[in-house]
Design a protein around this motif. Structure first.
Motif, short mmCIF file in Angstrom:
data_model
loop_
_atom_site.label_atom_id
_atom_site.label_comp_id
_atom_site.label_asym_id
_atom_site.label_seq_id
_atom_site.Cartn_x
_atom_site.Cartn_y
_atom_site.Cartn_z
N LEU A 70 0.87 -1.30 -0.01
CA LEU A 70 -0.20 -0.04 -0.03
C LEU A 70 0.85 1.16 -0.10
O LEU A 70 0.55 2.10 -0.67
CB LEU A 70 -1.05 0.10 1.27
N TYR A 71 1.95 1.12 0.75
CA TYR A 71 2.72 2.29 0.80
C TYR A 71 3.39 2.77 -0.56
O TYR A 71 3.55 3.66 -1.09
CB TYR A 71 4.11 2.09 1.82
N ALA A 74 0.94 4.09 -2.87
CA ALA A 74 0.80 5.55 -2.49
C ALA A 74 2.02 6.32 -2.85
O ALA A 74 1.80 7.70 -3.26
CB ALA A 74 0.26 5.56 -1.11
N THR A 84 3.65 10.07 3.46
CA THR A 84 3.15 8.86 2.54
C THR A 84 2.81 7.58 3.35
O THR A 84 1.87 6.66 3.26
CB THR A 84 3.88 8.54 1.27
N ILE A 87 0.17 7.97 6.00
CA ILE A 87 -1.26 7.84 5.22
C ILE A 87 -1.59 6.41 4.80
O ILE A 87 -2.69 5.87 4.99
CB ILE A 87 -1.19 8.83 3.91
N ALA A 88 -0.55 5.92 4.21
CA ALA A 88 -0.98 4.53 3.69
C ALA A 88 -1.15 3.65 5.15
O ALA A 88 -1.89 2.65 4.95
CB ALA A 88 0.29 3.82 3.07
N LEU A 90 -2.41 4.66 8.06
CA LEU A 90 -3.59 4.83 8.57
C LEU A 90 -4.73 4.41 7.75
O LEU A 90 -5.50 3.52 8.45
CB LEU A 90 -3.71 6.51 8.76
N THR A 91 -4.57 4.34 6.39
CA THR A 91 -5.62 3.69 5.78
C THR A 91 -5.65 2.20 5.95
O THR A 91 -6.73 1.62 6.29
CB THR A 91 -5.32 4.10 3.99
N GLY A 92 -4.50 1.50 5.87
CA GLY A 92 -4.41 0.09 6.10
C GLY A 92 -5.07 -0.31 7.42
O GLY A 92 -5.75 -1.06 7.78
N LEU A 94 -7.01 1.57 9.66
CA LEU A 94 -8.33 1.83 9.80
C LEU A 94 -9.21 0.82 9.23
O LEU A 94 -10.31 0.12 9.80
CB LEU A 94 -8.57 3.12 9.14
N LEU A 95 -8.58 0.42 8.20
CA LEU A 95 -9.40 -0.72 7.22
C LEU A 95 -9.39 -2.14 8.09
O LEU A 95 -10.37 -2.77 8.37
CB LEU A 95 -9.15 -0.98 5.96
#
Length: 140
Positions: A70-71, A74, A84, A87-88, A90-92, A94-95
């Protein structure tokens, strides 16, 4: 996918996965152990089997590799660097951890501190694992 260094994704992901595995061990075997014992005694979970460790290892490594991937994805849009990776991560996080925490809150009668702890520590560790993977990653 020219220029993507899959070996570095794997290396960063494995290191991040080992960080996640260590966090899970500390969190669940030390901090939340009393809640696990209560839930098992109440019949909400089966007692841990020896082969569970192998599954936890594989899950953690796969999560680390997916966060590293994911990083890298991104980076193309957001550029390389810690911003970056955060952000990657946090996205992963949180999911993955968000869904887990919601499941715990909805289906398992444990105190809210259990779900909140799993969520907060899990998302934080996902960010740290992605930062580690980003630090290791270098394009070809």
């Amino acid at each position: 996918m020219k220029g993507i260094n899959f070996g570095r994704i794997l290396l960063g992901g494995v290191l991040g996965g080992l960080l996640i595995l260590g966090k899970d061990f500390i969190l669940h075997h030390n901090c939340l152990l009393q809640y696990w014992h209560s839930a098992i005694a109440a019949g909400h979970f089966h007692a841990a089997q020896p082969w569970f460790r192998g599954i936890f290892l594989v899950e953690s490594l796969l999560e680390g590799i997916l966060l590293a991937w994911l990083y890298v994805l991104a980076r193309g849009r957001l550029g390389p660097g810690p911003r970056t990776a955060v952000i990657a991560g946090l996205t992963g996080g949180l999911l993955v951890r968000g869904v887990t925490a919601i499941d715990y809150l909805m289906w398992i009668p444990v105190p809210q501190v259990f779900s909140v702890s799993v969520f907060i520590v899990g998302v934080t560790t996902s960010v740290l694992a992605t930062l580690l993977a980003g630090w290791v990653y270098q394009e070809k």
